[in-house]
Design a protein around this motif. Structure first.
Motif, PDB file in Angstrom:
ATOM      1  N   ALA A  85       0.876  -1.181   0.000  1.00  0.00           N
ATOM      2  CA  ALA A  85       0.000   0.000   0.000  1.00  0.00           C
ATOM      3  C   ALA A  85       0.910   1.226   0.000  1.00  0.00           C
ATOM      4  O   ALA A  85       1.753   1.385   0.871  1.00  0.00           O
ATOM      5  CB  ALA A  85      -0.891  -0.007   1.238  1.00  0.00           C
ATOM      6  N   PHE A  86       0.736   2.070  -1.030  1.00  0.00           N
ATOM      7  CA  PHE A  86       1.662   3.185  -1.250  1.00  0.00           C
ATOM      8  C   PHE A  86       1.419   4.352  -0.297  1.00  0.00           C
ATOM      9  O   PHE A  86       0.272   4.640   0.061  1.00  0.00           O
ATOM     10  CB  PHE A  86       1.514   3.710  -2.688  1.00  0.00           C
ATOM     11  CG  PHE A  86       2.272   2.931  -3.721  1.00  0.00           C
ATOM     12  CD1 PHE A  86       2.202   1.545  -3.761  1.00  0.00           C
ATOM     13  CD2 PHE A  86       3.057   3.579  -4.668  1.00  0.00           C
ATOM     14  CE1 PHE A  86       2.885   0.816  -4.712  1.00  0.00           C
ATOM     15  CE2 PHE A  86       3.750   2.862  -5.629  1.00  0.00           C
ATOM     16  CZ  PHE A  86       3.665   1.481  -5.658  1.00  0.00           C
ATOM     17  N   GLU A 157      -6.556   2.268  -1.576  1.00  0.00           N
ATOM     18  CA  GLU A 157      -5.464   1.297  -1.437  1.00  0.00           C
ATOM     19  C   GLU A 157      -5.947   0.057  -0.691  1.00  0.00           C
ATOM     20  O   GLU A 157      -5.643  -1.072  -1.062  1.00  0.00           O
ATOM     21  CB  GLU A 157      -4.282   1.913  -0.652  1.00  0.00           C
ATOM     22  CG  GLU A 157      -3.537   3.020  -1.387  1.00  0.00           C
ATOM     23  CD  GLU A 157      -2.766   2.499  -2.585  1.00  0.00           C
ATOM     24  OE1 GLU A 157      -3.255   2.714  -3.703  1.00  0.00           O
ATOM     25  OE2 GLU A 157      -1.696   1.905  -2.415  1.00  0.00           O
ATOM     26  N   GLN A 160      -8.125  -2.102  -2.809  1.00  0.00           N
ATOM     27  CA  GLN A 160      -7.316  -2.942  -3.708  1.00  0.00           C
ATOM     28  C   GLN A 160      -6.781  -4.156  -2.945  1.00  0.00           C
ATOM     29  O   GLN A 160      -6.778  -5.280  -3.450  1.00  0.00           O
ATOM     30  CB  GLN A 160      -6.155  -2.137  -4.286  1.00  0.00           C
ATOM     31  CG  GLN A 160      -6.598  -1.044  -5.264  1.00  0.00           C
ATOM     32  CD  GLN A 160      -5.470  -0.079  -5.588  1.00  0.00           C
ATOM     33  OE1 GLN A 160      -4.321  -0.470  -5.707  1.00  0.00           O
ATOM     34  NE2 GLN A 160      -5.804   1.189  -5.722  1.00  0.00           N
TER      35      GLN A 160
END
Lengths: 251, 431
Positions: A85-86, A157, A160
């Motif tokens: 997770a960015f 995020e 996803q």
């Protein structure tokens, strides 16, 4: 689950060594947190594990469920069950969030030899998971992360992550840019995914995220190494006294 | 000692004689054609040494015969198929009434060019060859002169009120040696609006010119897709004159094309008007695509935007020549121009010539031009989600092109463009 041994990494473009021998084992079902001052190498560790270009591994190894991941392409690592997770999720104009998610989910399923989800099946699952993260149909339709607030990006995020159902989840400063409510929503999303067969590595500067996502193990990273490992109380200590005491103690 | 050499004129006889002489029309139309013929003879055919042809070789556009170009079969998903429109079909550059709707619509007056030039329509008289001739200064546009001198095909369209159903020109190519010249005149009355759509490969070679006059408060939205037949040779020019508080938005999508030159000549004559000229293209191999834009601000408080995004792969060339001219007194001008090349490998060329010429002191004008590869962070993001490299690359190409697509006001039309871009990328990414 994740086993990192003596990992040494330098920047490809310049002679700068960032990781100087990281040893870390994360067991299935556990949540590990990595804390540390700026420039200690936390984000680099997450990038190297996920396979970002620009880094050179000069020594050591990293394996996921026994498979060596350092020679794999990023998309292969993803199919093996790794998820990052960015800190700053990327905006992709012109590509709908749903299209992107479905492409990712089905590509991973295909890589693992599983049947791809039909449009109908996908829609059903995504709606259900989006609902618990308070992501509405409008957000799903919009281009990936375009015009999303900081909180919406982080929720996206987690969506996803929920859709891809990875084995090993790395969260890189997911708390940055989140207000209290958003942090709770994101943390609830993460906690809902906690499971015997899944592990988490939570990278953060601050203890407050760890109030919501309770870690089993806390590591302190400094100058490219893990210098101290302990229980949740270690995070409290950082919160109260900063890193100076710990760093002085291990120096 | 100073030696002065006169420019050696390139002959224009071949260019003029390759098209049958236009049949006699009204005196005014004949005079406009004769004037264009004389003007063309005086400047000569465009040559590589001309300043605005240095990036694009005009040889194939002026040669006696077009290069043969194979027509393509009809597309499974017709462009603009989702939008109800008044359809006018051209086959190899010739209007085909059998495949077209009746020349009538709510708030519309439509005639063929030849009918209009044979009668005395005063607004057509004030437009035909007039904007074209004005647009010759300071840069000659010889192929547009050729168009005025020889065109017999095309339409004269007038919107007298807000028109909800777009007018659509469908171009079908069937002959691999067709050489089309099409001229249309568009007039948008005060307060009227019109959407004009164009799609398809016109002919093996085409020269398509449009003169557009938008009266006070009028709006013209122009969206065009330039066909898929790769070997076609294309010249287009749009001449637009904008009245007070009017809006002109033109968008062009090109995928494939061995030679395309699209010119836009826009002039603000009334205050508080808006012009957005945008385009995006993607091509590989001997693809060559040229956008040449000239925007003149001759009124107060007008806004112009030029947004051009070119995706280039394995040998392709993209050209952008864009100018903003702000005349004395055109205060409060807001002029913006961006041209960007996405270079997917080292074999490609992106040639950009941005120009600003400003004679007013209270204006905001900016221009930028960049070229570079795929965004590394974006690529990593997509790959890390398990998206395969090819699909990830295509998503980033779509993202790059989208800045131009966003210039289309109608969201449904913009989405259609996105669908076509994605489809083309899907078909062309394997190998």
């Amino acid at each position: 689950m994740l086993e990192i041994k003596n990992l040494h990494v330098k920047l490809e473009e310049e002679d700068k060594v960032i990781l100087k021998g990281v040893d870390l084992t994360v067991e299935a079902g556990k949540v590990h947190a990595i804390m540390g001052p700026n420039g200690s190498g936390k984000s680099t560790l997450s990038y190297v594990l996920a396979g970002r270009d620009g880094y050179e591994v000069t020594d050591g190894s990293a394996s996921l469920l026994g498979a060596d991941i350092l020679d794999m392409e990023p998309e292969e690592r993803a199919a093996e069950g790794l998820f990052l997770a960015f800190q700053y999720p990327v905006e992709i104009p012109g590509v709908g969030n749903m299209t992107f998610l479905r492409t990712a989910v089905n590509a991973q399923r295909k890589a693992r030899g599983e049947a791809e989800l039909t449009a109908g099946e996908f829609l059903k699952v995504v709606r259900e998971k989006a609902k618990s993260l308070k992501i509405d149909a409008e957000m799903l339709k919009r281009p990936v992360n375009v015009g999303f607030s900081g909180g919406e990006k982080k929720r996206n995020e987690i969506l996803q992550m929920a859709m891809l159902e990875p084995k090993m989840c790395i969260l890189d400063e997911t708390d940055s840019g989140l207000d209290v409510d958003a942090m709770k929503l994101v943390s609830d999303g993460v906690n809902a995914l906690r499971d015997e067969g899944r592990a988490f590595l939570v990278i953060t500067h601050y203890q407050r995220l760890l109030d919501h996502i309770k870690p089993d193990v806390v590591h302190i990273m400094a100058d490219g190494r893990i210098v101290k490992t302990g229980g949740p109380e270690l995070a409290m200590e950082v919160e109260q006294n900063g890193y100076a005491d710990i760093l002085a103690e291990v120096a | 000692m100073v030696s002065v050499k006169a420019k050696k004129l390139a002959p224009t006889d071949g260019m003029l004689s390759r098209h049958p002489a236009a049949p006699a029309a009204s005196g005014w139309a004949d005079a406009a054609r004769a004037s264009a013929r004389d003007r063309l003879a005086a400047v000569g055919a465009p040559q590589r040494r001309d300043e605005y042809w240095s990036f694009t070789n005009p040889a194939r556009l002026v040669s006696d015969q077009p290069m043969a170009a194979k027509p393509l079969a009809a597309q499974d998903t017709p462009v603009f198929g989702e939008t109800d429109a008044l359809v006018l079909t051209f086959v190899d550059g010739v209007f085909d009434p059998a495949q077209s709707d009746d020349l009538a619509g709510e708030g519309l007056e439509i005639q063929t060019l030849s009918d209009a030039l044979g009668t005395d329509i005063h607004w057509a008289k004030d437009l035909f060859g007039v904007l074209e001739e004005k647009g010759q200064t300071p840069v000659p546009r010889e192929l547009a002169m050729l168009n005025t001198a020889t065109a017999t095909q095309g339409f004269v369209v007038r919107a007298t009120q807000p028109v909800t159903r777009p007018v659509r020109f469908d171009y079908i190519q069937t002959s691999d040696t067709s050489d089309a010249v099409i001229r249309s005149l568009v007039k948008v009355d005060a307060g009227a609006t019109l959407t004009l759509l164009e799609s398809g490969t016109v002919a093996a070679r085409c020269n398509t010119v449009m003169e557009v006059d938008i009266a006070d408060g009028g709006e013209l939205h122009h969206v065009r897709v330039q066909g898929r037949a790769h070997d076609r040779q294309v010249f287009t020019a749009m001449f637009a004159r904008l009245g007070r508080e009017s809006v002109y938005k033109s968008f062009t999508l090109a995928m494939n094309g061995v030679l395309s030159r699209n010119e836009q000549v826009v002039e603000f004559t009334g205050d508080d008007a808006t012009a957005h000229v945008a385009g995006t293209c993607v091509g590989q191999g001997d693809f060559h695509h040229d956008d040449t834009v000239f925007v003149t601000h001759d009124a107060v408080n007008c806004e112009s935007r030029q947004v051009f995004k070119k995706v280039l792969k394995s040998g392709a060339t993209g050209v952008f020549q864009g100018k903003i001219l702000v005349k004395k007194g055109a205060q409060k001008t807001d002029g913006y121009q961006i041209s960007q090349g996405l270079l997917l490998d080292d074999e490609v060329n992106f040639l950009a010539k941005p120009e600003l010429e400003i004679y007013a002191d209270d204006v905001i004008c900016s221009h930028g031009s960049t070229s570079g590869g795929l965004d590394a962070t974006g690529l990593f993001y997509l790959l890390s989600r398990g998206v395969p490299r090819e699909a990830a690359t295509n998503m980033l190409v779509i993202a790059f092109m989208d800045e131009a697509v966003q210039e289309i006001a109608d969201e449904k039309l913009a989405d259609e463009m996105r669908t076509h871009i994605a489809g083309w990328l899907d078909r062309h990414s394997a190998g």
